[in-house]
Write a protein that holds these residues in place. Structure first.
Motif, mmCIF file in Angstrom:
data_model
loop_
_atom_site.group_PDB
_atom_site.id
_atom_site.type_symbol
_atom_site.label_atom_id
_atom_site.label_comp_id
_atom_site.label_asym_id
_atom_site.label_seq_id
_atom_site.Cartn_x
_atom_site.Cartn_y
_atom_site.Cartn_z
ATOM 1 N N GLU A 234 -18.226 -53.244 -57.218
ATOM 2 C CA GLU A 234 -18.187 -54.565 -57.844
ATOM 3 C C GLU A 234 -17.296 -54.494 -59.079
ATOM 4 O O GLU A 234 -17.404 -53.548 -59.865
ATOM 5 C CB GLU A 234 -19.572 -55.058 -58.253
ATOM 6 N N GLY A 235 -16.434 -55.481 -59.272
ATOM 7 C CA GLY A 235 -15.553 -55.464 -60.425
ATOM 8 C C GLY A 235 -14.940 -56.817 -60.698
ATOM 9 O O GLY A 235 -15.178 -57.803 -59.994
ATOM 10 N N GLN A 236 -14.129 -56.890 -61.758
ATOM 11 C CA GLN A 236 -13.328 -58.052 -62.133
ATOM 12 C C GLN A 236 -14.169 -59.330 -62.265
ATOM 13 O O GLN A 236 -13.913 -60.333 -61.595
ATOM 14 C CB GLN A 236 -12.205 -58.230 -61.113
ATOM 15 N N PRO A 237 -15.192 -59.312 -63.129
ATOM 16 C CA PRO A 237 -16.065 -60.483 -63.254
ATOM 17 C C PRO A 237 -15.417 -61.614 -64.046
ATOM 18 O O PRO A 237 -14.528 -61.391 -64.876
ATOM 19 C CB PRO A 237 -17.273 -59.925 -64.010
ATOM 20 N N CYS A 238 -15.877 -62.830 -63.788
ATOM 21 C CA CYS A 238 -15.531 -63.996 -64.601
ATOM 22 C C CYS A 238 -16.791 -64.801 -64.824
ATOM 23 O O CYS A 238 -17.385 -65.326 -63.877
ATOM 24 C CB CYS A 238 -14.464 -64.852 -63.910
ATOM 25 N N LEU A 239 -17.215 -64.899 -66.080
ATOM 26 C CA LEU A 239 -18.396 -65.662 -66.465
ATOM 27 C C LEU A 239 -17.961 -67.073 -66.836
ATOM 28 O O LEU A 239 -17.052 -67.249 -67.655
ATOM 29 C CB LEU A 239 -19.087 -64.986 -67.652
ATOM 30 N N SER A 240 -18.566 -68.082 -66.225
ATOM 31 C CA SER A 240 -18.222 -69.464 -66.569
ATOM 32 C C SER A 240 -18.563 -69.726 -68.028
ATOM 33 O O SER A 240 -19.413 -69.061 -68.618
ATOM 34 C CB SER A 240 -18.958 -70.443 -65.660
ATOM 35 N N GLN A 241 -17.899 -70.712 -68.607
ATOM 36 C CA GLN A 241 -18.067 -70.971 -70.036
ATOM 37 C C GLN A 241 -19.494 -71.354 -70.414
ATOM 38 O O GLN A 241 -19.945 -71.074 -71.514
ATOM 39 C CB GLN A 241 -17.091 -72.065 -70.484
ATOM 40 N N ASP A 242 -20.221 -71.992 -69.489
ATOM 41 C CA ASP A 242 -21.616 -72.319 -69.786
ATOM 42 C C ASP A 242 -22.561 -71.164 -69.468
ATOM 43 O O ASP A 242 -23.768 -71.258 -69.684
ATOM 44 C CB ASP A 242 -22.052 -73.577 -69.027
ATOM 45 N N GLY A 243 -22.008 -70.055 -68.961
ATOM 46 C CA GLY A 243 -22.817 -68.866 -68.693
ATOM 47 C C GLY A 243 -23.711 -68.971 -67.477
ATOM 48 O O GLY A 243 -24.554 -68.098 -67.247
ATOM 49 N N GLN A 244 -23.524 -70.021 -66.635
ATOM 50 C CA GLN A 244 -24.430 -70.249 -65.510
ATOM 51 C C GLN A 244 -23.915 -69.702 -64.185
ATOM 52 O O GLN A 244 -24.672 -69.560 -63.238
ATOM 53 C CB GLN A 244 -24.706 -71.752 -65.366
ATOM 54 N N LYS A 245 -22.624 -69.403 -64.099
ATOM 55 C CA LYS A 245 -22.051 -68.885 -62.867
ATOM 56 C C LYS A 245 -21.265 -67.617 -63.151
ATOM 57 O O LYS A 245 -20.655 -67.476 -64.213
ATOM 58 C CB LYS A 245 -21.138 -69.922 -62.203
ATOM 59 N N LEU A 246 -21.287 -66.718 -62.204
ATOM 60 C CA LEU A 246 -20.562 -65.456 -62.322
ATOM 61 C C LEU A 246 -19.787 -65.216 -61.037
ATOM 62 O O LEU A 246 -20.361 -65.079 -59.962
ATOM 63 C CB LEU A 246 -21.527 -64.302 -62.575
ATOM 64 N N TYR A 247 -18.459 -65.185 -61.164
ATOM 65 C CA TYR A 247 -17.584 -64.863 -60.043
ATOM 66 C C TYR A 247 -17.149 -63.401 -60.183
ATOM 67 O O TYR A 247 -16.943 -62.910 -61.294
ATOM 68 C CB TYR A 247 -16.350 -65.761 -60.038
ATOM 69 N N PHE A 248 -16.980 -62.707 -59.065
ATOM 70 C CA PHE A 248 -16.518 -61.325 -59.128
ATOM 71 C C PHE A 248 -15.977 -60.901 -57.772
ATOM 72 O O PHE A 248 -16.085 -61.630 -56.773
ATOM 73 C CB PHE A 248 -17.640 -60.378 -59.587
ATOM 74 N N SER A 249 -15.377 -59.721 -57.726
ATOM 75 C CA SER A 249 -14.824 -59.172 -56.488
ATOM 76 C C SER A 249 -15.678 -57.991 -56.047
ATOM 77 O O SER A 249 -16.193 -57.237 -56.875
ATOM 78 C CB SER A 249 -13.376 -58.723 -56.716
ATOM 79 N N SER A 250 -15.846 -57.832 -54.724
ATOM 80 C CA SER A 250 -16.650 -56.729 -54.199
ATOM 81 C C SER A 250 -16.193 -56.395 -52.790
ATOM 82 O O SER A 250 -15.729 -57.269 -52.052
ATOM 83 C CB SER A 250 -18.139 -57.101 -54.185
ATOM 84 N N ASP A 251 -16.344 -55.111 -52.426
ATOM 85 C CA ASP A 251 -16.038 -54.691 -51.048
ATOM 86 C C ASP A 251 -17.311 -54.387 -50.258
ATOM 87 O O ASP A 251 -17.298 -53.647 -49.292
ATOM 88 C CB ASP A 251 -15.100 -53.483 -51.047
ATOM 89 N N ARG A 252 -18.434 -54.987 -50.659
ATOM 90 C CA ARG A 252 -19.722 -54.750 -50.009
ATOM 91 C C ARG A 252 -19.738 -55.266 -48.568
ATOM 92 O O ARG A 252 -18.921 -56.125 -48.206
ATOM 93 C CB ARG A 252 -20.839 -55.440 -50.804
ATOM 94 N N PRO A 253 -20.667 -54.750 -47.751
ATOM 95 C CA PRO A 253 -20.823 -55.294 -46.397
ATOM 96 C C PRO A 253 -21.173 -56.780 -46.448
ATOM 97 O O PRO A 253 -21.759 -57.260 -47.429
ATOM 98 C CB PRO A 253 -21.981 -54.480 -45.823
ATOM 99 N N GLY A 254 -20.810 -57.496 -45.386
ATOM 100 C CA GLY A 254 -21.071 -58.930 -45.339
ATOM 101 C C GLY A 254 -19.879 -59.759 -45.745
ATOM 102 O O GLY A 254 -19.928 -60.991 -45.679
#
Length: 415
Positions: A137-157
């Motif tokens: 898991e890496g390269q996170p982006c936290l939304s300005q209101d702190g309610q959403k978190l986007y990130f990159s991952s190579d996990r199954p699924g």
């Protein structure tokens, strides 16, 4: 490694971008520097750097009104292995970043949180198993209101090598199970470096999928009615090299990006670029309320769904690929019936020892459960049970029959 997005390319065939950028020379001091994040509240820029034959580390520099000064390692966060890609909340008091090889990690690299308290960053806290996995898991982006978190991952699924995933906080402020953003955003290649632009509500990320200018390109997309639109290549910003990592800058329409282009002194540099508002997708506006004509949509009937397409290879428990059609029907059924609970029952053939088959049957049931959770089904609605080889579907001791007995069953539960 946190970066893992540097590709070699030839000077021949270099396509020029139409938006020129200027290197931040006061920050481009190492072999590579990338994934910037500027905090307006702190007047600081955070970025990942890597010296020759060294691990990645987080660095921070201050804005003095004219330029960035005093770039230095973020010693209160960095540990002995790789650290990078910080994202801060609007008030500058919460930082999400990626750390690799920590003692409490679930896998190679996990996402961590640190808070600014009494003039210092607190000890990093692992965001937990609903965000992190046993993979990368890496390269996170936290939304300005702190309610959403986007990130990159190579996990199954996922759908490819690295995918973009997202988690939201619940009413108690806890992160929910991360979900894959789906086939509109993700491809069979790499999707990395998500960044959420609050205005005009655009998700920007990088991908090396076919159809771009070469290497990693910037793309943008918007969500409408919980569905992502087909991403658009930001061709004015891309080149035949790599563009990955973007954030709002200081001046109007200014952005900081990281890129790898022919002629750079270092491998990866931080640049500033002015991006006119006309480049971005138009911000959604509330349409005039007109009573729509809604066509009748047939709902999934559970009794019509057969799970015979979910069969496992001998001694395996991973979900077959491509994802069986019955699973997608089950997910639709569960979304249409939000109160319905289910039990997933895992089965094996008769080959092997009873204890091993019991464990294997439980793993098969749990693999289905985990996939349902990643698709937005609440964990409290799912029970699992392993039945080993005790309930064969067809007569055992036949080679052809064994594949039908390596299966799962779904049972509806009533209150």
């Amino acid at each position: 490694m946190l970066a893992a997005w540097i590709f070699s390319f030839s000077i021949w065939g270099l396509s020029a971008d139409s938006l020129s950028s200027t290197p931040l020379r006061e920050l481009n001091l190492q072999k590579a520097q990338y994934f910037p994040h500027y905090s307006h509240a702190r007047k600081e820029i955070y970025f990942t750097s890597r010296a020759d034959r060294a691990d990645e580390e987080l660095q921070v520099a201050s804005w003095d009104g004219e330029k960035f000064i005093n770039p230095q390692a973020l010693t209160s966060i960095n540990q002995e292995s790789n650290d990078g890609t910080a994202s801060l909340s609007k008030d500058g008091n919460t930082m999400i970043f990626s750390g690799c090889g920590y003692r409490n990690s679930f896998g190679g690299c996990d996402l961590y949180e640190s808070n600014w308290i009494n003039g210092n960053w607190t000890k990093p806290r692992n965001l937990g198993i609903l965000i992190n996995s046993h993979d990368w898991e890496g390269q996170p982006c936290l939304s300005q209101d702190g309610q959403k978190l986007y990130f990159s991952s190579d996990r199954p699924g996922g759908l490819g090598k690295r995918d973009i995933w997202m988690s939201e906080k619940d009413a108690q402020g806890r992160w929910k199970m991360a979900v894959n953003l789906g086939p509109q955003i993700n491809s069979s290649d790499d999707e990395q470096g998500p960044y959420w632009l609050e205005d005009p509500e655009v998700l920007v990320y990088s991908s090396d999928k076919k159809g771009g200018k070469g290497g990693l390109d910037f793309y943008q997309s918007q969500s409408e009615n919980k569905q992502w639109k087909i991403p658009m290549n930001i061709s004015e910003l891309n080149s035949s090299g790599n563009e990955a990592g973007i954030c709002l800058g200081i001046l109007e329409n200014e952005y900081f990006i990281s890129r790898n282009k022919v002629g750079q002194v270092t491998e990866d540099e931080l640049h500033r670029v002015t991006i006119p508002t006309s480049i971005w997708l138009i911000k959604k506006t509330d349409p005039i309320q007109v009573e729509p004509v809604v066509p009748e949509v047939l709902k999934i009937k559970f009794q019509d769904v057969s799970f015979d397409d979910i069969q496992f290879a001998s001694n395996q428990w991973n979900i077959p690929t491509p994802i069986p059609a019955s699973l997608n029907k089950l997910i639709k059924f569960l979304h249409e019936n939000p109160q319905q609970r289910i039990e997933i029952r895992g089965h094996t053939d008769e080959v092997g020892q009873a204890k091993s088959n019991q464990i294997l049957s439980e793993k098969r049931a749990n693999s289905i459960k985990l996939y349902l959770i990643t698709q937005g089904i609440e964990v409290t609605r799912i029970q699992t049970k392993g039945l080993s080889f005790l309930k064969p579907k067809v007569a055992p001791n036949q080679a052809e029959a064994r594949k039908w007995n390596r299966r799962i069953e779904i049972v509806l539960l009533s209150d």
